[in-house]
Every structure is written in structure tokens, then in C-alpha cells.
Design an enzyme around this catalytic site. Structure first.
Site, short mmCIF file in Angstrom:
data_model
loop_
_atom_site.label_atom_id
_atom_site.label_comp_id
_atom_site.label_asym_id
_atom_site.label_seq_id
_atom_site.Cartn_x
_atom_site.Cartn_y
_atom_site.Cartn_z
N TYR A 44 -1.30 0.41 10.56
CA TYR A 44 -1.53 -0.30 9.29
C TYR A 44 -0.33 -0.12 8.36
O TYR A 44 0.18 -1.08 7.78
CB TYR A 44 -2.81 0.25 8.64
CG TYR A 44 -3.06 -0.20 7.22
CD1 TYR A 44 -3.76 -1.36 6.95
CD2 TYR A 44 -2.61 0.56 6.13
CE1 TYR A 44 -4.01 -1.76 5.64
CE2 TYR A 44 -2.86 0.17 4.83
CZ TYR A 44 -3.55 -0.99 4.58
OH TYR A 44 -3.79 -1.38 3.27
N SER A 97 0.83 -1.21 0.00
CA SER A 97 0.00 0.00 0.00
C SER A 97 0.86 1.26 0.00
O SER A 97 1.96 1.28 0.56
CB SER A 97 -0.86 -0.01 1.26
OG SER A 97 -1.36 1.27 1.55
N GLU A 134 0.42 3.50 1.88
CA GLU A 134 0.57 3.89 3.28
C GLU A 134 1.97 3.60 3.81
O GLU A 134 2.36 4.12 4.85
CB GLU A 134 -0.47 3.18 4.14
CG GLU A 134 -1.86 3.77 4.03
CD GLU A 134 -2.02 5.11 4.74
OE1 GLU A 134 -1.53 5.24 5.87
OE2 GLU A 134 -2.62 6.02 4.15
P1 NAP Z 1 -11.34 -5.21 1.84
O1 NAP Z 1 -12.48 -4.93 0.92
O2 NAP Z 1 -11.36 -4.68 3.22
O3 NAP Z 1 -11.19 -6.82 1.91
C1 NAP Z 1 -10.40 -7.44 2.88
C2 NAP Z 1 -10.54 -8.94 2.72
O4 NAP Z 1 -9.72 -9.58 3.72
C3 NAP Z 1 -11.97 -9.47 2.93
O5 NAP Z 1 -12.18 -10.53 2.04
C4 NAP Z 1 -11.92 -9.99 4.36
O6 NAP Z 1 -12.85 -11.00 4.64
C5 NAP Z 1 -10.50 -10.57 4.37
N1 NAP Z 1 -9.97 -10.78 5.71
C6 NAP Z 1 -9.75 -9.85 6.67
N2 NAP Z 1 -9.23 -10.43 7.76
C7 NAP Z 1 -9.13 -11.76 7.50
C8 NAP Z 1 -8.70 -12.89 8.23
N3 NAP Z 1 -8.25 -12.78 9.49
N4 NAP Z 1 -8.71 -14.12 7.64
C9 NAP Z 1 -9.17 -14.26 6.38
N5 NAP Z 1 -9.61 -13.22 5.63
C10 NAP Z 1 -9.59 -12.00 6.19
O7 NAP Z 1 -9.97 -4.74 1.17
P2 NAP Z 1 -9.64 -4.35 -0.35
O8 NAP Z 1 -9.95 -2.92 -0.56
O9 NAP Z 1 -10.20 -5.38 -1.25
O10 NAP Z 1 -8.04 -4.44 -0.34
C11 NAP Z 1 -7.38 -5.66 -0.59
C12 NAP Z 1 -5.97 -5.61 -0.02
O11 NAP Z 1 -5.25 -4.54 -0.61
C13 NAP Z 1 -5.91 -5.36 1.49
O12 NAP Z 1 -4.81 -6.07 2.01
C14 NAP Z 1 -5.65 -3.87 1.60
O13 NAP Z 1 -4.99 -3.57 2.80
C15 NAP Z 1 -4.78 -3.63 0.39
N6 NAP Z 1 -4.83 -2.31 -0.22
C16 NAP Z 1 -6.03 -1.77 -0.57
C17 NAP Z 1 -6.07 -0.53 -1.18
C18 NAP Z 1 -7.38 0.10 -1.59
O14 NAP Z 1 -7.38 1.30 -1.88
N7 NAP Z 1 -8.46 -0.64 -1.68
C19 NAP Z 1 -4.88 0.15 -1.44
C20 NAP Z 1 -3.68 -0.43 -1.08
C21 NAP Z 1 -3.67 -1.67 -0.49
P3 NAP Z 1 -14.37 -10.65 5.13
O15 NAP Z 1 -15.17 -10.41 3.88
O16 NAP Z 1 -14.76 -11.88 5.85
O17 NAP Z 1 -14.29 -9.43 6.00
O1 G4F Z 2 -11.11 6.24 2.61
P1 G4F Z 2 -10.08 6.24 3.65
O2 G4F Z 2 -10.44 5.61 4.95
O3 G4F Z 2 -8.79 5.57 2.99
P2 G4F Z 2 -7.24 5.56 3.41
O4 G4F Z 2 -7.04 5.87 4.83
O5 G4F Z 2 -6.51 6.43 2.44
O6 G4F Z 2 -6.84 4.03 3.20
C1 G4F Z 2 -7.19 3.31 2.02
O7 G4F Z 2 -6.20 3.48 1.03
C2 G4F Z 2 -4.91 2.95 1.36
C3 G4F Z 2 -3.98 3.18 0.16
O8 G4F Z 2 -3.34 4.39 0.30
C4 G4F Z 2 -5.04 1.47 1.64
F1 G4F Z 2 -3.83 0.94 1.93
C5 G4F Z 2 -6.01 1.22 2.77
O9 G4F Z 2 -6.20 -0.20 2.92
C6 G4F Z 2 -7.36 1.85 2.41
O10 G4F Z 2 -7.90 1.14 1.31
O11 G4F Z 2 -9.62 7.73 3.97
C7 G4F Z 2 -9.19 8.62 2.96
C8 G4F Z 2 -9.05 10.02 3.53
C9 G4F Z 2 -8.25 10.08 4.82
O12 G4F Z 2 -7.39 11.18 4.77
C10 G4F Z 2 -9.29 10.30 5.90
O13 G4F Z 2 -8.80 11.01 7.03
O14 G4F Z 2 -10.36 10.50 3.87
C11 G4F Z 2 -10.30 11.13 5.13
N1 G4F Z 2 -11.64 11.12 5.70
C12 G4F Z 2 -12.38 12.24 5.95
N2 G4F Z 2 -13.55 11.90 6.49
C13 G4F Z 2 -12.34 10.05 6.10
C14 G4F Z 2 -13.56 10.54 6.60
N3 G4F Z 2 -12.06 8.72 6.04
C15 G4F Z 2 -13.02 7.87 6.49
N4 G4F Z 2 -12.76 6.54 6.40
N5 G4F Z 2 -14.22 8.31 6.99
C16 G4F Z 2 -14.54 9.65 7.07
O15 G4F Z 2 -15.62 10.04 7.53
#
Ligand code: NAP
Ligand code: G4F
Length: 330
Positions: A158, A134, A136
Site C-alpha cells: 500500500y 498517506s 505510509e
Molecule cells: P475507505 O473508507 O476505505 O473508503 C475507500 C473508498 O474507495 C470507498 O468509497 C470505496 O468504495 C472506494 N473504492 C475502493 N476501490 C474502488 C474501486 N475499484 N473503484 C471505485 N471506488 C473504489 O477510505 P478512507 O478512510 O475514506 O480514506 C480515503 C482515502 O485516503 C484512501 O485513498 C486512503 O487510502 C487514504 N488515506 C486514508 C487515511 C485514513 O487514516 N483514513 C490516511 C491516509 C490516507 P466502496 O464503498 O464501494 O467500498
Molecule cells: O488501523 P490500522 O489498520 O491503520 P494503518 O495501518 O495505520 O493504516 C491507516 O492509516 C494510514 C495512514 O497512516 C492510511 F494510509 C491507511 O489507508 C489506513 O487508513 O492499524 C493501525 C495499527 C497498526 O500498527 C496495526 O498493526 O494498529 C495495529 N493493530 C493492532 N491490532 C491492528 C490490529 N490493526 C488492525 N487493522 N487490526 C488489528 O486487530
């Protein structure tokens, strides 16, 4: 001779990315196995359209009960499935929540990746491993835009756990010659995004307010900026990394940032409402520390793998709002 169908194992198959990746791999002819954990609700909404299809489920798509914390079961799944490609997407993925539950986040994001890499190391057949890293990991980034060479300076539990897992993945590639890729992905969204991420929260609120089901939405910082792309585009980058001749790390990003305020304005414009009347701010949603200047340079993945994002920001926002309206109006 006809090519053998490929077998992939996906952790996190029920998540946003897992569901899009499953669709992509099935379309490419793969047999797909997913790891699912026991939940009190059997409906796995993001893959229900696939798992309820008798032409797919039990033929080319299989779900296996397991948990990231349960190494014995994961090892058994590997032995049964014998995957050629492993996409490790599972884990607690909410940055803000990682401040509330740092120990389980670190266990799931960090230690579980180590557990899976150890299992890969013991496989007799060659196995490719994708790690969902990520942006992050860059946190308080020392340069902008960030590249594969930018130092890690995470600002959340994280981010620290992802940094640990990313470095471990690199060590296993170097030390044991494993085919291991880190996809360093920036924020990617879709109508399947979890409801407590800011984009889905805003899209859902705009639609519900437009239909008279909600009167306001309460957000944290409107000034935060993110590099937002579409999840469908980003899972394509994961697959491309795993098809390349050699394993590597890749930043996947659009290279353009928008503020939360921009997202709000675009979402409310899609339903013809003045957002200022409906959006309230509550510092309770602020994080103890926010990453700064997170924007990615995806030059490497574009030049090496020919990847590029297909979805513009405004189209992403509109798709998310329209999906929410469609659910309400159904
Ligand atoms: P997500 O929608 O939150 O999905 C997370 C998945 O992990 C779900 O299938 C969840 O299962 C499973 N999981 C969580 N804890 C588990 C456990 N203990 N054992 C087995 N399965 C478990 O996340 P996503 O947005 O698809 O992201 C996929 C990956 O990319 C994550 O690792 C996230 O940190 C990373 N990532 C995401 C973004 C983004 O912007 N989306 C960016 C960078 C990196 P349940 O359905 O049962 O909850
Ligand atoms: O949507 P967010 O919670 O995503 P965030 O923290 O950027 O993380 C996501 O992207 C990462 C990749 O860079 C992944 F690794 C991670 O797993 C996840 O998918 O928040 C985005 C921004 C933040 O700055 C937060 O402070 O939105 C701001 N924000 C403002 N109001 C809020 C809110 N975020 C959330 N979740 N809820 C609010 O009400």
C-alpha cells in the site's frame, strides 16, 4: 454578479472521508458528484442520510456508476460532470490487507491515480486535483516528525503504491502545470471508520462487551503507535488545499502519537471496564513489516492554510465508543 456554484467530483464518496467531505462541500454550496462502484448491496450507509434526502439527491448530489479500473467510464463521467475540483479518495485503503492483495491494491492506488491524472490533463476547462496520499509513504521513516521533505521509505505494498501515486501527482503538476495537491494525511478516524481498522474494531468491541454482546476482542500489536486525528478535521484540510492560490503538498497530522494500548485503555474506560480482562493478542494480526515513528509535522498546513485539528484524542475515542453504544441501544 452572483458566483457560479462550484462542481466537485469525489472518487471514494461512500468511504469514511468521502462522506465527511460531501457534507462539507454541500454545506459550502457545491454541487457534488460521486463515483460509486456496483455492489451487491444498494445501501451506502455512510451517505444514506444524504442520498435518501430528496432535497439533496438529484439536486446538488449525484452518484455516477464507475470503477477505478474502468478508464472509459471515468472519462465519460468527467465529460458529463465537468468538475472544477476532483477529490481522488478511492482505493483499497487497508495496509495489512495490501500484503494479501498487493496486485489489486497497486492497481487501484497507483495506476488508477495515473489514469485520473491523464484524464485531467485532457480536460479543456481548468480542473484542480486532490490526491489522497498517506503517511505510509514514509514507512521506516528516516526522521521524526516527518515533513513534506522527508524521503519516502514505504514498508507495505500500500505504501509503495501511494508513494508512486504521490510522485506522479508531483510530476503532473510540474510537467503540465496542473493544479495537483498531495494531502499526506496521517491516520484519521471517526464512527464511520471501516470495521477492520484498529480504532473502530476497539470502539465497537468496547461497546458490545459493555452491552453483553461480545466477550473479548483479539488484536495484533498493542505497542504500535499512530498519530490519530478526526476525519472531519482532515477533510477540511483537503478543501483548504484546493482553495489556495497555488497547488502544493501538505502533511496533515496532529503531531502527537498514542499506542494501540492507549486507545484500548481510553475506549474501555469510556464504558467503565478493565480492558486487561477482555483484550487478547493474536500475532495473526501482526504485519510482516510495521512502519516506525510515524508522526507528522503539520507546520506547513497550519502556517500556509490556517488549518488545525479540532478534536483531541480522548474526545475522538469517546465519540467512537458512544456512537457504537447508540447503535446498539437504538
Ligand atoms: P475507505 O473508507 O476505505 O473508503 C475507500 C473508498 O474507495 C470507498 O468509497 C470505496 O468504495 C472506494 N473504492 C475502493 N476501490 C474502488 C474501486 N475499484 N473503484 C471505485 N471506488 C473504489 O477510505 P478512507 O478512510 O475514506 O480514506 C480515503 C482515502 O485516503 C484512501 O485513498 C486512503 O487510502 C487514504 N488515506 C486514508 C487515511 C485514513 O487514516 N483514513 C490516511 C491516509 C490516507 P466502496 O464503498 O464501494 O467500498
Ligand atoms: O488501523 P490500522 O489498520 O491503520 P494503518 O495501518 O495505520 O493504516 C491507516 O492509516 C494510514 C495512514 O497512516 C492510511 F494510509 C491507511 O489507508 C489506513 O487508513 O492499524 C493501525 C495499527 C497498526 O500498527 C496495526 O498493526 O494498529 C495495529 N493493530 C493492532 N491490532 C491492528 C490490529 N490493526 C488492525 N487493522 N487490526 C488489528 O486487530
Amino acid at each position: 454578479m452572483a458566483e457560479q456554484p462550484k462542481t466537485a467530483l469525489i472518487t471514494g464518496i461512500t468511504g469514511q472521508d468521502g462522506s465527511y467531505l460531501t457534507e462539507l462541500l454541500l454545506a459550502k454550496g457545491y454541487t457534488v458528484h460521486g463515483v460509486v462502484r456496483r455492489t451487491s448491496n444498494l445501501v451506502r450507509s455512510r451517505i444514506e442520510h444524504l442520498s435518501s434526502d430528496p432535497q439533496i439527491y438529484g439536486r446538488r448530489l449525484f452518484l455516477n456508476y464507475g470503477d477505478l479500473t474502468d478508464g472509459t467510464t471515468l472519462r465519460r463521467i468527467f465529460a458529463q460532470v465537468q468538475p472544477g475540483e476532483v477529490y481522488h479518495l478511492a482505493g483499497q485503503s487497508h495496509v495489512g490487507l495490501s500484503f494479501e492483495i498487493p496486485e489489486s491494491t497497486s492497481e487501484e492506488v497507483g495506476m488508477a491515480t495515473l489514469r485520473l491524472l491523464e484524464i485531467c490533463r485532457d480536460q479543456k476547462q481548468p480542473v484542480k486535483f486532490y490526491h489522497a496520499s498517506s503517511s505510509e509513504i514514509f514507512g521506516n521513516a528516516s526522521e521524526s516528525p516527518q515533513t513534506e521533505e522527508t524521503p519516502f521509505r514505504p514498508t507495505s505494498p500500500y505504501g509503495c503504491a501511494k508513494a508512486f501515486a504521490t510522485q506522479l501527482a508531483g510530476v503532473y503538476r510540474e510537467a503540465y502545470g496542473l493544479f495537483v495537491c498531495n494531502g499526506i494525511l496521517y491516520n484519521h478516524e471517526s464512527p464511520r471508520r471501516g470495521e477492520n481498522f484498529v480504532t473502530r474494531k476497539i470502539a465497537r468491541a468496547a461497546a458490545r462487551i459493555a452491552r453483553g454482546l461480545q466477550s473479548e476482542v483479539i488484536l495484533g500489536s498493542l505497542e504500535s503507535r499512530r498519530d490519530w486525528g478526526h476525519a472531519r478535521d482532515y477533510v477540511a484540510a483537503m478543501w483548504l488545499m484546493m482553495q489556495h492560490e497555488s497547488p502544493d503538498d501538505y502533511v496533515v497530522a496532529t503531531g502527537v502519537t498514542h499506542s494501540v494500548r492507549d486507545f484500548v485503555a481510553t475506549a474501555f474506560a469510556a464504558v467503565d471496564l478493565p480492558w486487561e480482562q477482555y483484550v487478547k493478542r493474536d500475532p495473526a494480526f501482526d504485519r510482516p513489516v510495521e512502519p516506525v515513528r510515524l508522526v507528522g509535522s503539520s507546520a506547513k498546513v497550519r502556517e500556509t492554510l490556517g488549518w488545525q485539528p479540532q478534536t483531541a484524542f480522548a474526545d475522538l475515542v469517546r465519540e467512537m465508543v458512544e456512537a457504537e453504544l447508540a447503535v446498539i441501544d437504538a
